[in-house]
Design an enzyme around this catalytic site. Structure first.
Site, PDB file in Angstrom:
ATOM      1  N   GLU A 112       5.889  -2.918  -3.010  1.00  0.00           N
ATOM      2  CA  GLU A 112       4.776  -3.649  -2.393  1.00  0.00           C
ATOM      3  C   GLU A 112       3.925  -2.703  -1.566  1.00  0.00           C
ATOM      4  O   GLU A 112       4.411  -1.679  -1.089  1.00  0.00           O
ATOM      5  CB  GLU A 112       5.324  -4.734  -1.453  1.00  0.00           C
ATOM      6  CG  GLU A 112       6.166  -5.760  -2.166  1.00  0.00           C
ATOM      7  CD  GLU A 112       6.980  -6.623  -1.208  1.00  0.00           C
ATOM      8  OE1 GLU A 112       6.849  -6.442   0.019  1.00  0.00           O
ATOM      9  OE2 GLU A 112       7.739  -7.464  -1.702  1.00  0.00           O
ATOM     10  N   LYS A 114       2.312  -1.451   1.741  1.00  0.00           N
ATOM     11  CA  LYS A 114       2.625  -1.605   3.157  1.00  0.00           C
ATOM     12  C   LYS A 114       1.297  -1.838   3.860  1.00  0.00           C
ATOM     13  O   LYS A 114       0.469  -0.935   3.968  1.00  0.00           O
ATOM     14  CB  LYS A 114       3.334  -0.364   3.691  1.00  0.00           C
ATOM     15  CG  LYS A 114       3.838  -0.565   5.104  1.00  0.00           C
ATOM     16  CD  LYS A 114       4.782   0.549   5.496  1.00  0.00           C
ATOM     17  CE  LYS A 114       5.447   0.333   6.841  1.00  0.00           C
ATOM     18  NZ  LYS A 114       4.582  -0.076   7.918  1.00  0.00           N
ATOM     19  N   ASP A 116      -1.225  -2.416   6.780  1.00  0.00           N
ATOM     20  CA  ASP A 116      -1.254  -1.939   8.160  1.00  0.00           C
ATOM     21  C   ASP A 116      -1.982  -2.965   9.026  1.00  0.00           C
ATOM     22  O   ASP A 116      -3.187  -2.892   9.237  1.00  0.00           O
ATOM     23  CB  ASP A 116      -1.985  -0.597   8.210  1.00  0.00           C
ATOM     24  CG  ASP A 116      -1.651   0.166   9.472  1.00  0.00           C
ATOM     25  OD1 ASP A 116      -0.786  -0.303  10.232  1.00  0.00           O
ATOM     26  OD2 ASP A 116      -2.265   1.222   9.692  1.00  0.00           O
ATOM     27  N   TYR A 223       5.019 -11.313   2.763  1.00  0.00           N
ATOM     28  CA  TYR A 223       5.816 -10.364   1.970  1.00  0.00           C
ATOM     29  C   TYR A 223       7.333 -10.502   2.089  1.00  0.00           C
ATOM     30  O   TYR A 223       8.058  -9.724   1.503  1.00  0.00           O
ATOM     31  CB  TYR A 223       5.427  -8.929   2.307  1.00  0.00           C
ATOM     32  CG  TYR A 223       5.419  -8.612   3.795  1.00  0.00           C
ATOM     33  CD1 TYR A 223       6.590  -8.631   4.541  1.00  0.00           C
ATOM     34  CD2 TYR A 223       4.227  -8.312   4.436  1.00  0.00           C
ATOM     35  CE1 TYR A 223       6.567  -8.349   5.893  1.00  0.00           C
ATOM     36  CE2 TYR A 223       4.199  -8.017   5.786  1.00  0.00           C
ATOM     37  CZ  TYR A 223       5.372  -8.044   6.514  1.00  0.00           C
ATOM     38  OH  TYR A 223       5.356  -7.775   7.847  1.00  0.00           O
ATOM     39  N   LYS A 312       5.964   6.248   3.617  1.00  0.00           N
ATOM     40  CA  LYS A 312       4.730   6.338   4.401  1.00  0.00           C
ATOM     41  C   LYS A 312       3.788   7.378   3.813  1.00  0.00           C
ATOM     42  O   LYS A 312       4.201   8.490   3.517  1.00  0.00           O
ATOM     43  CB  LYS A 312       5.054   6.738   5.847  1.00  0.00           C
ATOM     44  CG  LYS A 312       5.890   5.712   6.584  1.00  0.00           C
ATOM     45  CD  LYS A 312       5.052   4.603   7.159  1.00  0.00           C
ATOM     46  CE  LYS A 312       4.422   5.005   8.440  1.00  0.00           C
ATOM     47  NZ  LYS A 312       4.509   4.166   9.553  1.00  0.00           N
ATOM     48  N   CYS A 406     -33.194  24.026  19.928  1.00  0.00           N
ATOM     49  CA  CYS A 406     -32.327  24.240  18.777  1.00  0.00           C
ATOM     50  C   CYS A 406     -31.498  25.510  18.989  1.00  0.00           C
ATOM     51  O   CYS A 406     -32.065  26.575  19.261  1.00  0.00           O
ATOM     52  CB  CYS A 406     -33.165  24.364  17.514  1.00  0.00           C
ATOM     53  SG  CYS A 406     -32.181  24.821  16.083  1.00  0.00           S
ATOM     54  N   CYS A 409     -32.693  28.279  16.247  1.00  0.00           N
ATOM     55  CA  CYS A 409     -34.001  28.933  16.184  1.00  0.00           C
ATOM     56  C   CYS A 409     -34.754  28.870  17.508  1.00  0.00           C
ATOM     57  O   CYS A 409     -35.821  29.475  17.636  1.00  0.00           O
ATOM     58  CB  CYS A 409     -34.858  28.317  15.079  1.00  0.00           C
ATOM     59  SG  CYS A 409     -35.362  26.627  15.419  1.00  0.00           S
ATOM     60  N   CYS A 424     -35.129  19.167  14.917  1.00  0.00           N
ATOM     61  CA  CYS A 424     -35.564  20.506  15.290  1.00  0.00           C
ATOM     62  C   CYS A 424     -36.988  20.685  14.767  1.00  0.00           C
ATOM     63  O   CYS A 424     -37.305  20.284  13.653  1.00  0.00           O
ATOM     64  CB  CYS A 424     -34.624  21.522  14.643  1.00  0.00           C
ATOM     65  SG  CYS A 424     -35.308  23.179  14.612  1.00  0.00           S
ATOM     66  N   CYS A 430     -36.132  27.699  11.068  1.00  0.00           N
ATOM     67  CA  CYS A 430     -34.786  27.368  11.558  1.00  0.00           C
ATOM     68  C   CYS A 430     -33.755  27.735  10.493  1.00  0.00           C
ATOM     69  O   CYS A 430     -33.725  27.139   9.417  1.00  0.00           O
ATOM     70  CB  CYS A 430     -34.691  25.890  11.894  1.00  0.00           C
ATOM     71  SG  CYS A 430     -33.034  25.465  12.451  1.00  0.00           S
TER      72      CYS A 430
HETATM   73  S1  IVH Z   1       9.249  -5.957   4.767  1.00  0.00           S
HETATM   74  C1  IVH Z   1      13.335  -6.388   6.264  1.00  0.00           C
HETATM   75  N1  IVH Z   1       7.040  -5.628   3.433  1.00  0.00           N
HETATM   76  O1  IVH Z   1       5.934  -2.803   8.071  1.00  0.00           O
HETATM   77  C2  IVH Z   1      11.980  -6.244   5.724  1.00  0.00           C
HETATM   78  N2  IVH Z   1       7.029  -5.039   5.749  1.00  0.00           N
HETATM   79  O2  IVH Z   1       8.005  -0.932   9.371  1.00  0.00           O
HETATM   80  C3  IVH Z   1      10.995  -6.005   6.782  1.00  0.00           C
HETATM   81  N3  IVH Z   1       4.857  -4.256   6.565  1.00  0.00           N
HETATM   82  O3  IVH Z   1       7.191  -4.813  10.600  1.00  0.00           O
HETATM   83  C4  IVH Z   1       9.617  -5.818   6.450  1.00  0.00           C
HETATM   84  N4  IVH Z   1       3.760  -4.464   4.676  1.00  0.00           N
HETATM   85  O4  IVH Z   1       4.840  -5.220   9.850  1.00  0.00           O
HETATM   86  C5  IVH Z   1       7.636  -5.495   4.631  1.00  0.00           C
HETATM   87  N5  IVH Z   1       5.152  -5.449   2.117  1.00  0.00           N
HETATM   88  C6  IVH Z   1       5.735  -5.309   3.309  1.00  0.00           C
HETATM   89  C7  IVH Z   1       5.054  -4.848   4.442  1.00  0.00           C
HETATM   90  C8  IVH Z   1       5.743  -4.711   5.649  1.00  0.00           C
HETATM   91  C9  IVH Z   1       3.681  -4.126   5.949  1.00  0.00           C
HETATM   92  C10 IVH Z   1       5.089  -3.912   7.981  1.00  0.00           C
HETATM   93  C11 IVH Z   1       5.706  -4.993   8.778  1.00  0.00           C
HETATM   94  C12 IVH Z   1       6.981  -4.435   9.298  1.00  0.00           C
HETATM   95  C13 IVH Z   1       6.757  -2.956   9.194  1.00  0.00           C
HETATM   96  C14 IVH Z   1       8.076  -2.246   8.964  1.00  0.00           C
END
Ligand code: IVH
Length: 675
Positions: A112, A114, A116, A223, A312, A406, A409, A424, A430
């Site tokens: 999945e 991640k 932010d 998620y 990450k 400037c 120049c 300028c 220049c």
């Molecule tokens: S699963 C036990 N899935 O990442 C499973 N987390 O460092 C726990 N996050 O606190 C989380 N996308 O805020 C999961 N597809 C995703 C995610 C996700 C973002 C964040 C979430 C969590 C942090 C973990």
């Protein structure tokens, strides 16, 4: 031992402080990456000295303490964090560890994005949305039900056959366009800017007034299941996600179920390469063992599941010190401030310079020399200074203002009232401006001269070989031999590249000359209408403005450019150097006779071309385009909503009226189309 104890305590203090700034104040001072690094160091030290682990260590719980803004909510199941990995080898290590525990590699993985944003927990009872909470310390969060009710992507009632009780986790985020719009408004109102979409999302969720949250255009991706009671028997995480989706919850479509770690790695590579295609921030990939029975066998460590990891991506934001603010003079003379930074790793590269966009933006953000600043580098985007970390100012930071002269120049830098940019006034004198102009002149979108990058331009400028673009075409081979790294082949290649630049179409030359407001499209229209640079320079503002509706701004700019003695001299010099300043007549010649003696009047709107284009096409074929119908008119071309008086006049004068398809035939087949 005592050194270890001191270091452990120091790390804990730092982590507590930064955890508080992040979770309670929403005002982090260090990047997530730096925070994770501190946490990793502490975990490693504690693993080496298990006797020193105390219950209040930041490693023994998830996240920081609670603020007191909202009522506490105890989650039905605790939220764990995830172990991070940053390299493929660490993924192999993860799989090997799991294999040791369950005696075989896991049977499949769910991959999945991640997201932010801000982790939240949603509770549904009998299919009704009853509560939302922040993650808090993993056990207890803050009640944000009222605020999250305002998110349209959170269903208040689930579809289909919902379970008796459902607790799900997800990430609330702010899409980039909403983030930019919010910061624009904050800036206009003189309010604090958010340094990134995640902080903006967090700030928007923790509002006392839900109508503020409501106006912030937040989204959610769900998620993870915390708890399901009274639902269908599901054996895999991916099935659970499909089920949540069927209930109307928002599950990200980029998720994929894959068979093995090789496929996981492919998924990561694919996602990383287009991580900037999404309208929300992603900072990695979360990989979960898909089989719930395997998940149970694997269990948890003190802080994270063994069955999931976060891969990450390199961090795209870092904090570093702003050493200086300098200006660059662009090809139009525009003075743009940029940041000179203490070098820092961001988005996988070392960043020393970053854009500050423009003077107003810099003043609005109140960036000062000596500040700690947040630097962002997202994908191919030029690194930028997001803003200062105001809370760590010492008072010695120096506010900045645009220099009066400037630095390249010495001519004054002037910002006319009402204009957005300071410029300028040194013109061709220049060196910075000339350097940027030469680079633009030779660039792919302009004259496309291979081999003329900044390095070569800098060398030629330094050696006094060129002062303007025309000088490029006057370079002689023996002037180039002898410079370091310049052998026969490189000299020949460069001169061939320059030679090829002599015959570029007029539109490219117009772009290359850098006339303000003349981009690719306007340049093509001007080239088609005037055919040569001297003819364009002799044209009146009215003639230019009427070309395909180019308008007054472009017309004035072209006029101002054309009467500047520097430019007149440059065009002459280009011609002397053998650069073509007119389009080849070849194609036009072959057409030129087909409509000789024909006069056309166009009325109404044509579908396939503008009226100006239609007239230019007739002229290019040797015909005439007139504004009004007379006995001399050969045909009236009537598009949609034709002028009634023209049609009437044509009929009275016995002039043929033709439609657009017949006009097209006239262009392709010539006069026979009128018979
Ligand atoms: S699963 C036990 N899935 O990442 C499973 N987390 O460092 C726990 N996050 O606190 C989380 N996308 O805020 C999961 N597809 C995703 C995610 C996700 C973002 C964040 C979430 C969590 C942090 C973990």
């Amino acid at each position: 031992m005592s050194e270890g104890t001191d270091r452990i305590e120091a790390l804990r203090q730092q982590l507590r402080y930064h955890g508080y700034r992040y979770h309670v104040l929403d005002e982090p001072e260090i990047s997530d990456y730096d925070y994770d690094q501190l946490l990793r160091d502490l975990v490693a030290l504690e693993e080496a000295n298990p006797l020193l682990i105390t219950p209040d260590s930041p490693t023994q719980r998830v996240g920081g303490p609670l603020g007191d803004l909202f009522a506490p909510v105890r989650h039905l199941r605790p939220l764990f964090s995830l172990d991070n990995v940053e390299a493929e080898a660490e993924l192999d290590g993860w799989e090997a560890r799991m294999e040791r525990i369950i005696g075989r590699p896991p049977g499949g993985f769910s991959c999945e994005l991640k997201i932010d944003g801000l982790a939240v927990v949603l509770t549904y009872e009998q299919g009704r949305f009853t509560r939302a909470a922040t993650r808090g310390d993993g056990t207890t969060g803050e009640d944000i039900t009222t605020n999250l009710r305002t998110l349209k992507s959170i269903p208040l009632r689930l579809f289909g056959d919902p379970p008796r009780l459902l607790e799900v986790r997800g990430e609330v985020y702010m899409p980039y366009p909403a983030f930019e719009e919010l910061n624009r408004k904050q800036g206009e109102a003189g309010a604090r800017l958010f340094s990134n979409p995640r902080n903006a999302a967090a700030g928007s969720v923790r509002q006392k007034d839900a109508s503020v949250t409501s106006g912030r255009d937040l989204g959610i991706w769900v998620y993870q299941v915390g708890l399901i009671e009274g639902g269908p028997p599901l054996k895999h995480h991916s099935e659970q996600m499909a089920y949540l989706s069927s209930l109307g919850l928002r599950v990200n479509a980029a998720s994929a179920h894959v068979a093995d770690l090789e496929a996981v790695k492919k998924y990561i590579a694919g996602v990383e390469s287009d991580r900037h295609q999404h309208e929300y921030q992603t900072d990695g990939v979360v990989i979960k063992v898909d089989d719930l029975a395997e998940q149970q066998e694997l269990g948890y460590t003190s802080h994270a599941p063994r069955w999931a990891v976060a891969f990450k991506f390199p961090p795209e934001e870092q904090v570093t010190m702003l050493r200086d603010i300098q200006i660059n003079i662009g090809r139009t003379g525009a003075a743009t401030p940029f940041a000179v930074l203490e070098p820092v790793q961001v988005g996988g590269a070392t960043v020393t310079y970053a854009t500050l966009h423009n003077e107003d933006e810099l003043q609005r953000k109140d960036v000062r020399v000596g500040d700690k600043v947040i630097v962002r580098r997202a994908g191919d985007v030029i690194p930028e200074v997001v803003g200062p970390v105001v809370s760590v100012r010492s008072g010695a930071e120096q506010p900045w203002s645009m220099p009066a002269e400037c630095p390249f120049c010495g001519h004054p830098i002037v910002r006319p009232p009402g204009e957005k940019v300071a410029r300028c006034t040194g013109g061709f004198e220049c060196p910075s401006r000339v350097r940027e102009w030469l680079f633009h002149f030779a660039s792919r979108g302009a004259m496309d001269i291979e081999g003329m990058g900044y390095k070569t331009i800098d060398l030629f400028l330094r050696e006094g070989l060129i002062k303007d673009p025309a000088d490029l075409f006057l370079l002689q081979p023996d002037q180039l031999f002898g410079f370091e790294g310049w052998g026969e082949i490189s000299v020949r290649n460069l001169l061939n590249g320059i030679d090829a630049g002599r015959d570029r179409p007029l539109a490219r030359l117009l772009v290359a000359l850098g006339i303000r407001h003349v981009g690719g499209i306007a340049a093509r229209q001007l080239a088609r209408r005037f055919g040569s640079l001297p003819r364009l320079m002799a044209a009146t503002a009215e003639e230019i403005a009427s070309v395909g509706g180019l308008g007054q701004v472009i017309a004035n700019s072209v006029r101002a450019w054309s009467i500047d003695p520097d430019n007149i001299a440059l065009v002459e010099k280009l011609q002397v150097a053998g650069v073509s300043v007119a389009d080849e007549q070849g194609e036009l010649d072959s057409l030129s006779d087909t409509l000789a003696g024909i006069t056309i009047v166009v009325t109404g709107t044509l579908v396939g071309m503008t009226r100006e284009e239609a007239e230019a096409a007739v002229v290019a074929r040797g015909g005439k385009a007139a504004g009004s119908v007379s006995r001399k008119t050969s045909a009236l071309v009537a598009g949609e909503n034709p002028g009634a008086s023209k049609v009437q006049k044509a009929e009275e004068a016995g002039v043929l009226v033709i439609d657009e398809p017949r006009f097209q035939r006239l262009l392709t087949d010539g006069q026979s189309a009128l018979e």
